[in-house]
Design a protein around this motif. Sequence first.
Motif, short mmCIF file in Angstrom:
data_model
loop_
_atom_site.label_atom_id
_atom_site.label_comp_id
_atom_site.label_asym_id
_atom_site.label_seq_id
_atom_site.Cartn_x
_atom_site.Cartn_y
_atom_site.Cartn_z
N PHE A 1 -4.04 -4.20 -6.72
CA PHE A 1 -2.69 -4.17 -7.26
C PHE A 1 -1.86 -3.03 -6.68
O PHE A 1 -0.64 -3.18 -6.48
CB PHE A 1 -2.74 -4.08 -8.79
N PHE A 2 -2.49 -1.90 -6.43
CA PHE A 2 -1.75 -0.79 -5.84
C PHE A 2 -1.22 -1.16 -4.46
O PHE A 2 -0.10 -0.80 -4.09
CB PHE A 2 -2.64 0.45 -5.74
N ASN A 3 -2.00 -1.92 -3.70
CA ASN A 3 -1.56 -2.35 -2.38
C ASN A 3 -0.37 -3.30 -2.49
O ASN A 3 0.58 -3.23 -1.69
CB ASN A 3 -2.71 -3.04 -1.65
N TYR A 4 -0.41 -4.20 -3.49
CA TYR A 4 0.73 -5.10 -3.70
C TYR A 4 1.99 -4.32 -4.07
O TYR A 4 3.08 -4.62 -3.58
CB TYR A 4 0.40 -6.11 -4.81
N LEU A 5 1.84 -3.32 -4.93
CA LEU A 5 2.99 -2.50 -5.31
C LEU A 5 3.56 -1.76 -4.10
O LEU A 5 4.79 -1.72 -3.90
CB LEU A 5 2.58 -1.49 -6.40
N LYS A 6 2.68 -1.19 -3.31
CA LYS A 6 3.13 -0.45 -2.12
C LYS A 6 3.88 -1.37 -1.17
O LYS A 6 4.95 -1.02 -0.66
CB LYS A 6 1.92 0.16 -1.42
N ASN A 7 3.33 -2.56 -0.93
CA ASN A 7 3.97 -3.50 -0.02
C ASN A 7 5.33 -3.93 -0.54
O ASN A 7 6.31 -4.02 0.22
CB ASN A 7 3.07 -4.73 0.18
N SER A 8 5.41 -4.22 -1.84
CA SER A 8 6.67 -4.65 -2.41
C SER A 8 7.73 -3.56 -2.33
O SER A 8 8.89 -3.81 -1.96
CB SER A 8 6.48 -5.07 -3.88
N MET B 1 -0.81 -12.41 -17.21
CA MET B 1 0.33 -11.89 -17.95
C MET B 1 0.38 -10.36 -17.91
O MET B 1 1.46 -9.77 -17.88
CB MET B 1 0.29 -12.37 -19.40
N ALA B 2 -0.78 -9.73 -17.88
CA ALA B 2 -0.81 -8.27 -17.75
C ALA B 2 -0.26 -7.85 -16.38
O ALA B 2 0.51 -6.89 -16.27
CB ALA B 2 -2.22 -7.74 -17.94
N ALA B 3 -0.66 -8.58 -15.33
CA ALA B 3 -0.14 -8.27 -13.99
C ALA B 3 1.36 -8.52 -13.92
O ALA B 3 2.10 -7.73 -13.31
CB ALA B 3 -0.87 -9.13 -12.95
#
Length: 285
Positions: free
Chosen positions: A64-71, A253-255
């Motif tokens: 998830f941290f990688n997804y946040l960074k990419n976004s 839903m948490a994500a």
Amino acid sequence: MREERWLKWGAGLVLFLVLAFQLFPIIWMVNTSLMTQLEAATGSLFPHEPQWNNYREIWRALPFFNYLKNSFLVCFSTTVVALAVATLAGYALGRFSFPGAELFGGSVLLTQVIPGILFLIPIYIMYIAVQNWVRQNLGLEVRLVGSYGGLIFTYTAFFVPISIWIMRGFFASIPKELEEAAMVDGATPFQAFYRVILPLARPGLAATAVYIFLTAWDELLFAQVLTTQDIATIPVGIRNFVGNFQNRYDLVMAAATVATLPVLFLFFFVQRQLIQGLTAGAVKG
């Protein structure tokens, strides 16, 4: 007086219903994120005991941290580039008269009529063709599919037209006399733009930047096709998570809740300037 009272109550009721309709999916999302796997799968209305562990679990089950960074990287870069282009083009359209100005302005707005999905396959084929041509003729390895640059370029191309139109309306609402007064005092046209017009256009800039950032943050279709697992954004990550863990609606839903928080904080941080920008830019155009 009685009619005014009924009108006030009626308007309040309508606003309450609209607000409830808008907030219900968000409340349901947060509520489901606190359920157990069984409660979420069976459609329980409320969690028997809040499962805060779901928010820790998504960081273990997903990168998830990688997804946040990419976004953040894609959305921030798109916002900066698109806003810079839209500001200069909007200022030119709102301030100067030149041959083809009306045609260009109408063409910019007309691009928003065409559904974006129609561009998906042509853009993908074009990117592949450009990559192959550069590799064969120049000997360079350029990646447009599966890279940050390709996605940022695509988003910028889509968000610049409507951003130009927003900034054009806002610049047109700022009196020209302010620039003329600055140039009378010895400022160059660029100095008048940079020191006088841009500070006054701050609410419009904020409104346009928020629009670009939020739209890029939520976009799924092009991100799904033009990215790989390493540079996937949050919508793509959640979509893949649904495909891999179809029965874990609690974690999905948490994500989704975690993905909503950054843009929620951004909106509350700039809400005053956002409202000023949207209303001021509609004065005239």
